[in-house]
Scaffold this motif. Structure first.
Motif, mmCIF file in Angstrom:
data_model
loop_
_atom_site.group_PDB
_atom_site.id
_atom_site.type_symbol
_atom_site.label_atom_id
_atom_site.label_comp_id
_atom_site.label_asym_id
_atom_site.label_seq_id
_atom_site.Cartn_x
_atom_site.Cartn_y
_atom_site.Cartn_z
ATOM 1 N N ASP A 130 0.818 -1.221 0.000
ATOM 2 C CA ASP A 130 0.000 0.000 0.000
ATOM 3 C C ASP A 130 0.848 1.266 0.000
ATOM 4 O O ASP A 130 0.336 2.365 0.210
ATOM 5 N N LYS A 131 2.161 1.117 -0.209
ATOM 6 C CA LYS A 131 3.108 2.236 -0.253
ATOM 7 C C LYS A 131 3.256 2.923 1.109
ATOM 8 O O LYS A 131 3.616 4.098 1.179
ATOM 9 N N ALA A 132 2.952 2.206 2.183
ATOM 10 C CA ALA A 132 3.146 2.737 3.529
ATOM 11 C C ALA A 132 4.538 2.356 4.014
ATOM 12 O O ALA A 132 5.006 1.243 3.769
ATOM 13 N N PHE A 133 5.208 3.302 4.696
ATOM 14 C CA PHE A 133 6.570 3.082 5.159
ATOM 15 C C PHE A 133 6.606 2.833 6.669
ATOM 16 O O PHE A 133 5.835 3.415 7.432
ATOM 17 N N ALA A 134 7.537 1.984 7.059
ATOM 18 C CA ALA A 134 7.884 1.802 8.468
ATOM 19 C C ALA A 134 9.401 1.725 8.551
ATOM 20 O O ALA A 134 10.056 1.205 7.640
ATOM 21 N N VAL A 135 9.963 2.274 9.622
ATOM 22 C CA VAL A 135 11.412 2.263 9.801
ATOM 23 C C VAL A 135 11.730 1.716 11.184
ATOM 24 O O VAL A 135 11.156 2.165 12.186
ATOM 25 N N VAL A 136 12.631 0.748 11.235
ATOM 26 C CA VAL A 136 13.184 0.256 12.492
ATOM 27 C C VAL A 136 14.576 0.854 12.622
ATOM 28 O O VAL A 136 15.405 0.722 11.715
ATOM 29 N N GLY A 137 14.824 1.564 13.722
ATOM 30 C CA GLY A 137 16.089 2.254 13.888
ATOM 31 C C GLY A 137 16.777 1.908 15.194
ATOM 32 O O GLY A 137 16.123 1.540 16.177
ATOM 33 N N LEU A 138 18.097 2.013 15.180
ATOM 34 C CA LEU A 138 18.907 1.828 16.385
ATOM 35 C C LEU A 138 20.006 2.878 16.396
ATOM 36 O O LEU A 138 20.532 3.246 15.344
ATOM 37 N N VAL A 139 20.334 3.361 17.587
ATOM 38 C CA VAL A 139 21.456 4.284 17.734
ATOM 39 C C VAL A 139 22.664 3.510 18.246
ATOM 40 O O VAL A 139 22.537 2.457 18.872
ATOM 41 N N PHE A 140 23.856 4.047 17.957
ATOM 42 C CA PHE A 140 25.096 3.419 18.394
ATOM 43 C C PHE A 140 25.766 4.250 19.477
ATOM 44 O O PHE A 140 25.656 5.482 19.496
ATOM 45 N N GLU A 141 26.499 3.574 20.346
ATOM 46 C CA GLU A 141 27.398 4.227 21.273
ATOM 47 C C GLU A 141 28.796 3.656 21.045
ATOM 48 O O GLU A 141 28.945 2.568 20.471
ATOM 49 N N LEU A 142 29.824 4.389 21.461
ATOM 50 C CA LEU A 142 31.207 3.993 21.203
ATOM 51 C C LEU A 142 31.935 3.738 22.512
ATOM 52 O O LEU A 142 32.738 4.560 22.961
ATOM 53 N N PRO A 143 31.688 2.621 23.169
ATOM 54 C CA PRO A 143 32.345 2.327 24.447
ATOM 55 C C PRO A 143 33.812 1.954 24.239
ATOM 56 O O PRO A 143 34.207 1.468 23.173
ATOM 57 N N TYR A 144 34.621 2.188 25.264
ATOM 58 C CA TYR A 144 36.037 1.831 25.182
ATOM 59 C C TYR A 144 36.246 0.325 25.261
ATOM 60 O O TYR A 144 37.136 -0.224 24.629
ATOM 61 N N PHE A 145 35.436 -0.337 26.070
ATOM 62 C CA PHE A 145 35.641 -1.765 26.301
ATOM 63 C C PHE A 145 34.344 -2.516 26.017
ATOM 64 O O PHE A 145 33.573 -2.813 26.927
ATOM 65 N N SER A 146 34.100 -2.777 24.770
ATOM 66 C CA SER A 146 32.916 -3.542 24.387
ATOM 67 C C SER A 146 33.080 -4.010 22.951
ATOM 68 O O SER A 146 33.697 -3.325 22.133
ATOM 69 N N ASN A 147 32.564 -5.185 22.661
ATOM 70 C CA ASN A 147 32.615 -5.697 21.300
ATOM 71 C C ASN A 147 31.412 -5.223 20.494
ATOM 72 O O ASN A 147 30.316 -5.055 21.035
ATOM 73 N N SER A 148 31.618 -5.020 19.210
ATOM 74 C CA SER A 148 30.518 -4.652 18.328
ATOM 75 C C SER A 148 29.632 -5.862 18.062
ATOM 76 O O SER A 148 30.044 -7.015 18.241
ATOM 77 N N THR A 149 28.408 -5.601 17.608
ATOM 78 C CA THR A 149 27.573 -6.665 17.083
ATOM 79 C C THR A 149 28.275 -7.257 15.862
ATOM 80 O O THR A 149 28.688 -6.499 14.976
ATOM 81 N N PRO A 150 28.448 -8.579 15.776
ATOM 82 C CA PRO A 150 29.194 -9.177 14.661
ATOM 83 C C PRO A 150 28.721 -8.726 13.289
ATOM 84 O O PRO A 150 29.518 -8.584 12.358
ATOM 85 N N LEU A 151 27.417 -8.494 13.136
ATOM 86 C CA LEU A 151 26.895 -8.032 11.853
ATOM 87 C C LEU A 151 27.622 -6.795 11.374
ATOM 88 O O LEU A 151 28.033 -6.691 10.209
ATOM 89 N N PHE A 152 27.810 -5.826 12.264
ATOM 90 C CA PHE A 152 28.402 -4.564 11.843
ATOM 91 C C PHE A 152 29.920 -4.647 11.716
ATOM 92 O O PHE A 152 30.521 -3.893 10.949
ATOM 93 N N ASP A 153 30.542 -5.577 12.422
ATOM 94 C CA ASP A 153 31.954 -5.838 12.163
ATOM 95 C C ASP A 153 32.143 -6.318 10.731
ATOM 96 O O ASP A 153 33.088 -5.919 10.042
ATOM 97 N N SER A 154 31.226 -7.184 10.266
ATOM 98 C CA SER A 154 31.314 -7.696 8.897
ATOM 99 C C SER A 154 31.146 -6.581 7.873
ATOM 100 O O SER A 154 31.771 -6.595 6.813
ATOM 101 N N VAL A 155 30.316 -5.615 8.197
ATOM 102 C CA VAL A 155 30.053 -4.515 7.282
ATOM 103 C C VAL A 155 31.200 -3.515 7.265
ATOM 104 O O VAL A 155 31.765 -3.190 6.215
#
Length: 219
Positions: A130-155
């Protein structure tokens, strides 16, 4: 509202160029793509988007434009288990730098939560029959000691490959399992706004995770 999506084209925004310094040596892009007419600087920037096409009327005259400053005490929340975010894994995906993008893309900075900017957002844009839009969004933070989500490491391992707008390459295997688990285990802000790129169409259903994703940008 339930949102289900097939694999979507993967598009890198030019504004993601701040994410540099990966440990991989830069490689050549695999090919060329046509860039969009709009961008985020000079004559192609947001203040001129309305003039690029008459279809972009809402970019100047819209009354419910995104992004917004999310005030946690005032925003609505999606009901528990009301959002079904389902993106299957892919062996690889075409990773394009269009100078901007629509589908699965990044912005930096964009959303604020209680007046605080986050360094980057990722948006998954869906359109139904029906040409209706939906957006799923997430914000990022940049911690000193934390691993990224593997998906975004691949990207982001390939971000240097397409530093020049109008180029593309291929990602490694993309596994969305951890991202889906993140969305399913935290609250979700909900409001009605617009696309954040031309044509800035309104009546877009926005769903944003209340919990930032960690992103490790250390070299």
């Amino acid at each position: 509202m339930k949102v289900t999506a097939p694999i979507l084209p993967f598009i890198a925004s030019a504004t993601a160029s701040c994410l540099h310094g990966t440990s991989l040596l830069p490689r050549s892009a695999d090919g060329l793509v046509e860039i969009n007419s709009f961008n985020y600087t000079n004559t192609g920037g947001p203040l001129t988007w309305y003039g690029l096409s008459e279809k972009n009327f809402a970019c100047s005259k819209g009354k419910h434009q995104s992004p917004i400053d999310i005030v946690t005490e005032d925003i609505d929340y999606a009901a528990a288990n009301s959002i079904r975010f389902n993106v299957p894994s892919a062996d690889n995906a075409k990773f394009e730098n269009l100078g901007s993008g629509l589908a699965f893309h990044f912005h930096t900075p964009e959303y604020r939560i209680n007046e605080e900017y986050y360094p980057m957002d990722v948006h998954f844009v869906f359109e139904n029959s029906d040409k209706a839009f939906a957006v799923v969004g997430l914000v990022f933070e940049l911690p000193y000691f934390s691993n990224s989500t593997p998906l975004f490491d691949s990207v982001f391992a390939h971000i240097d490959d397409i530093a020049t707008p109008g180029t593309y390459t291929k990602t490694d295997h993309l596994d969305f399992t951890a991202l889906v688990a993140h969305l399913n285990s935290h609250g979700i802000y909900r409001y009605t706004g617009s696309l954040t790129t031309p044509p800035c169409s309104e009546k877009v259903a926005w769903f944003l995770s209340t919990e930032p994703l960690p992103l490790n940008v250390q070299s």
